[in-house]
Design a protein around this motif. Structure first.
Motif, short mmCIF file in Angstrom:
data_model
loop_
_atom_site.label_atom_id
_atom_site.label_comp_id
_atom_site.label_asym_id
_atom_site.label_seq_id
_atom_site.Cartn_x
_atom_site.Cartn_y
_atom_site.Cartn_z
N SER A 1 0.88 -1.15 -0.09
CA SER A 1 0.08 0.00 0.09
C SER A 1 0.91 1.32 0.18
N ALA A 2 2.06 1.14 0.82
CA ALA A 2 2.85 2.23 0.80
C ALA A 2 3.41 2.71 -0.31
N VAL A 3 3.91 1.63 -1.26
CA VAL A 3 4.14 1.82 -2.84
C VAL A 3 3.14 2.46 -3.48
N ALA A 4 1.79 1.72 -3.60
CA ALA A 4 0.72 2.15 -4.24
C ALA A 4 0.09 3.52 -4.04
N ASN A 5 0.40 3.99 -2.84
CA ASN A 5 -0.07 5.27 -2.35
C ASN A 5 0.54 6.36 -3.15
N VAL A 6 2.06 6.09 -3.43
CA VAL A 6 2.80 7.39 -3.78
C VAL A 6 3.15 7.13 -5.23
N LEU A 7 2.71 6.19 -5.92
CA LEU A 7 2.99 6.18 -7.42
C LEU A 7 2.01 6.15 -8.25
N PRO A 8 1.96 6.72 -9.59
CA PRO A 8 0.87 6.71 -10.40
C PRO A 8 0.52 5.27 -10.73
N LEU A 9 -0.57 4.89 -10.97
CA LEU A 9 -0.87 3.36 -11.19
C LEU A 9 0.02 2.48 -10.35
N GLY A 10 0.29 2.87 -9.09
CA GLY A 10 1.35 2.24 -8.27
C GLY A 10 1.02 0.78 -7.79
N GLY A 11 -0.44 0.20 -8.08
CA GLY A 11 -0.76 -1.14 -7.89
C GLY A 11 0.22 -1.99 -8.54
N ALA A 12 0.76 -1.84 -9.53
CA ALA A 12 1.60 -2.87 -10.31
C ALA A 12 3.04 -2.88 -9.47
N ALA A 13 3.59 -1.66 -9.27
CA ALA A 13 4.83 -1.55 -8.22
C ALA A 13 4.63 -2.26 -6.92
N GLY A 14 3.33 -2.00 -6.26
CA GLY A 14 3.06 -2.41 -5.15
C GLY A 14 3.13 -4.35 -5.30
N THR A 15 2.62 -4.60 -6.40
CA THR A 15 2.44 -6.14 -6.56
C THR A 15 3.88 -6.67 -6.82
N ALA A 16 4.69 -5.84 -7.63
CA ALA A 16 6.17 -6.34 -7.82
C ALA A 16 6.93 -6.44 -6.47
N LEU A 17 6.77 -5.68 -5.77
CA LEU A 17 7.28 -5.62 -4.52
C LEU A 17 7.05 -6.70 -3.35
N LEU B 1 -12.22 1.40 -6.71
CA LEU B 1 -12.12 0.18 -7.71
C LEU B 1 -11.18 0.35 -8.78
N VAL B 2 -11.15 1.62 -9.41
CA VAL B 2 -10.30 2.00 -10.38
C VAL B 2 -9.52 3.19 -9.86
N PRO B 3 -8.36 3.01 -9.11
CA PRO B 3 -7.70 4.42 -8.85
C PRO B 3 -7.06 5.16 -9.97
N VAL B 4 -7.73 6.23 -10.30
CA VAL B 4 -7.03 7.08 -10.93
C VAL B 4 -5.64 7.86 -10.83
N THR B 5 -5.87 8.16 -9.37
CA THR B 5 -4.50 8.74 -8.79
C THR B 5 -4.14 7.71 -7.65
N PRO B 6 -2.73 8.02 -7.40
CA PRO B 6 -2.18 7.04 -6.39
C PRO B 6 -3.26 6.79 -5.27
#
Length: 339
Positions: free
Chosen positions: A88-104, A265-270
């Motif tokens: 969540s920390a990664v997803a909340n600071v990066l645009p489309l950060g869900g992918a980065a959070g998943t990679a982490l 459901l579909v986060p437009v922003t972080p």
């Protein structure tokens, strides 16, 4: 000179950050209030109230860790909580950060000795359960429409989210019928095969079997954990408004929570920052809430459910990263501290 991909990432980051900042800055004006009025309401918050809210927030996260642990047999609840907060920390600071959070999370899962296949099943199960829980809250709120006359808060814009429940229904259909899994896999193979080879006809049924095995073994823990999590999220929302002395009925707050779930459901922003605050505040004001009080209550609620996850998750990520630089024996002994 930056390559094309990096340049696009920078542009997306700048635009996303600008949009988020603009939405938050103009939040009071969007609901008919001012920052001075919102600040006056927030000024009533006591230290004791903040402590109570923090306990409820942590209890909610701990409840959700039961869902994560049941979704990956062998994963401890502490490690599940670590995955939740760091992702969540990664997803909340990066645009489309869900992918980065998943990679982490994938890197952490692999470091703990789980296979990539196990992670794939974990990701599929948790995504399905999380989406189903959000749709469940929305369904309950829609059931309150005849009482609250609240259909206006689920306006035409809600149609933009229709693909989400449709995808969830397809996922459930795949779980129910293996022939559907094979058929959809074959169809996707043909479509993707125009670009590159694909073996989804084999992989989707295999993932289906893995998901069913996890769901059959852990559905009780998942259901209990998710119900407790949603209940504590609702309690946190109610307590935020109570702490500020803002009188809103439970049905109205439940509708507000449903709108908040819909917008995430579909986060437009972080983390949906800005969009969630404006949309949910507007919904609560339309249901009779005081504009300044509603904006203050929502900012306080999101301060815990969005903002606090960034530093707390960041600290856990720093600890985990430090542990990985130690020798294998030391790391194994200390890994339990962070997970």
């Amino acid at each position: 000179m930056m390559n094309g991909a990096r340049q696009r990432r920078v542009i997306v980051t700048v635009l996303s950050g600008t949009l988020t900042t603009a939405l938050v800055v103009f939040l009071p004006r969007a609901v008919g209030a001012t920052w001075s009025a919102v600040g006056a309401v927030l000024g009533q918050l006591s230290f004791g109230s903040v402590a109570v809210l923090a306990v409820v927030w942590i209890a909610g996260l701990w409840s959700h860790s039961f869902v994560l642990a049941a979704s990956l047999p062998g994963l401890s609840k502490r490690r599940g909580l670590t995955l939740s907060l760091t992702g969540s920390a990664v997803a909340n600071v990066l645009p489309l950060g869900g992918a980065a959070g998943t990679a982490l999370n994938f890197a952490m899962i692999r470091r703990w000795g789980f296979s990539s296949t196990a992670f794939g099943g974990f990701l599929a199960v948790t995504t399905l359960v999380n989406v189903a829980s959000k749709l469940g809250v929305i369904a309950v709120a829609l059931g309150l429409v005849p009482i609250l006359h609240s259909m206006s808060v689920f306006g035409a814009e809600s149609l933009l989210f229709v693909p989400v429940p449709l995808v969830a229904l397809v996922a459930v259909w795949i779980l129910v019928d293996e022939r559907v899994a094979v058929g959809i896999g074959s169809g996707l193979d043909k479509a993707i095969g125009l670009v590159r080879p694909s073996r989804l006809r084999e992989r989707i049924p295999r993932h289906r079997t893995s998901m069913l095995r996890v769901l059959r073994a852990g559905w009780r823990a998942m259901a209990a954990g998710m119900v407790a999590y949603l209940g504590l999220q609702f309690a946190l929302l109610w307590l935020c408004f109570q702490a500020l002395g803002i009188p809103l009925s439970l049905p109205v707050l439940l509708t507000g929570l449903a709108v908040e779930r819909l917008l995430t459901l579909v986060p437009v922003t972080p983390g949906g920052a800005g969009v969630v605050e404006v949309g949910t505040s507007a919904a609560l004001v339309s249901l009779g809430g005081d504009p300044a009080g509603v904006a203050a209550g929502l900012l306080l609620f999101r301060g815990f459910t969005y903002l606090m996850e960034i530093p707390v998750g960041g600290v856990l990520l720093a600890i985990w990263s430090w542990l990985q630089r130690r020798t294998p024996s030391q790391s194994n002994q200390l890994d339990s501290v962070a997970g």
